[in-house]
Design an enzyme around this catalytic site. Structure first.
Site, mmCIF file in Angstrom:
data_model
loop_
_atom_site.group_PDB
_atom_site.id
_atom_site.type_symbol
_atom_site.label_atom_id
_atom_site.label_comp_id
_atom_site.label_asym_id
_atom_site.label_seq_id
_atom_site.Cartn_x
_atom_site.Cartn_y
_atom_site.Cartn_z
ATOM 1 N N GLY A 190 0.813 -1.205 0.000
ATOM 2 C CA GLY A 190 0.000 0.000 0.000
ATOM 3 C C GLY A 190 0.849 1.259 0.000
ATOM 4 O O GLY A 190 0.590 2.208 -0.758
ATOM 5 N N ASP A 217 4.714 -9.126 8.215
ATOM 6 C CA ASP A 217 4.246 -10.396 7.650
ATOM 7 C C ASP A 217 5.197 -10.968 6.606
ATOM 8 O O ASP A 217 4.994 -12.094 6.132
ATOM 9 C CB ASP A 217 2.871 -10.216 7.008
ATOM 10 N N MET A 219 0.626 -13.014 13.624
ATOM 11 C CA MET A 219 0.411 -12.117 12.493
ATOM 12 C C MET A 219 0.456 -12.897 11.180
ATOM 13 O O MET A 219 1.096 -13.940 11.105
ATOM 14 C CB MET A 219 1.476 -11.022 12.463
#
Length: 264
Positions: free
Chosen positions: A9, A38, A81
């Site tokens: 993003g 991640d 996560m």
């Protein structure tokens, strides 16, 4: 010089800045630095913070193992996560050597297969440890909603597994679950030495790249060689665990998971 630190993003926004700066003829160098706990950024070997997260997660798994072994047929469940990629859960399981089942977003499972595996492990060992990535099992808990930024709101697979396994164990007449959601305990740990060195390396290379006049790129290691990739490509998707990789197959074998839960 502008440095954008983040995942797909952020690098998408970085590319938009680059396009606009180029359109306006602005003498600015825009360089991306890959950051995602991640480890799901395309092309690059790994992101900074990932090693620290795995080290901390493996310690939490040991806590779950201690709880699980404290009673007859105890099942320790740790939610880690990994919204779209199961790297943290996979690597933490490999590092701890204490996990019997790893659930990751890349592998869909049937609850009947999970129950069967749980029953067999408890019959053999008397206890069990499960590591579940937060994005796993969304076929059971999907909300169908999106947040203000357009990202999917994921259901809580951790509590879902805890409640359903507790129900299953109650029907069997023995056993209980111990659920741990470490969340920011892992995100807020002090950086580990290898991550510190790696992060310093990335920062130096980002500055060198900008000083050499490059722009609209993201820097990171490919086969341990710092490379430049257009930010537009980095923003095009997310890296995922390949169920055919030696890492995932090693994880499946280490945990002694059945084929039905491996995705293979």
């Amino acid at each position: 010089m502008v440095f954008t630190v983040g995942g797909d993003g952020t690098q998408a926004a970085s590319h938009m800045l680059y396009v606009e700066a180029k359109k306006r003829g602005m003498p600015v160098s825009i360089i991306g630095v890959p950051k995602s706990i991640d480890n799901d950024i395309l092309f690059f070997d790994k992101t900074f913070g990932f090693d620290s997260a795995v080290a901390s997660a493996s310690e939490v798994i040991r806590n779950a193992w201690i709880e699980a072994t404290s009673c007859e047929h105890g099942v320790g469940i740790v939610k880690l996560m990994g919204r779209d990629a199961g790297y943290v859960a996979m690597h933490a399981a490999l590092a701890s050597t204490l996990v019997d089942l790893v659930m990751i977003p890349e592998v869909n499972v049937k609850l009947e297969d999970v129950y069967s595996h749980v029953d067999k492990v408890l019959a053999r060992k008397g206890f069990m440890v499960i590591a579940v990535a937060e994005g796993a099992g969304q076929e059971f808990v999907s909300t169908g909603e999106k947040d203000a930024t357009g990202h999917t709101k994921y259901g809580d697979v951790g509590t879902f597994m805890r409640d359903n396994l507790n129900k299953h164990l109650k029907e069997k007449g023995c056993g209980r679950c111990f659920y741990i959601d470490p969340s920011y305990i892992i995100r807020s740990v002090a950086i580990r030495p290898n991550d510190h060195i790696y992060c310093s390396r990335l920062s130096r290379d980002a500055v060198h790249t900008a000083m050499r006049g490059y722009t609209g790129v993201c820097i990171g290691p490919i086969h341990n060689i710092i490379s430049m990739i257009p930010s537009e490509l980095i923003a095009s998707g997310k890296k995922k665990v390949s169920i055919k990789s030696s890492a995932w197959q090693s994880c499946v074998q280490s945990c002694n998971m059945p084929l039905s839960l491996s995705g293979m």
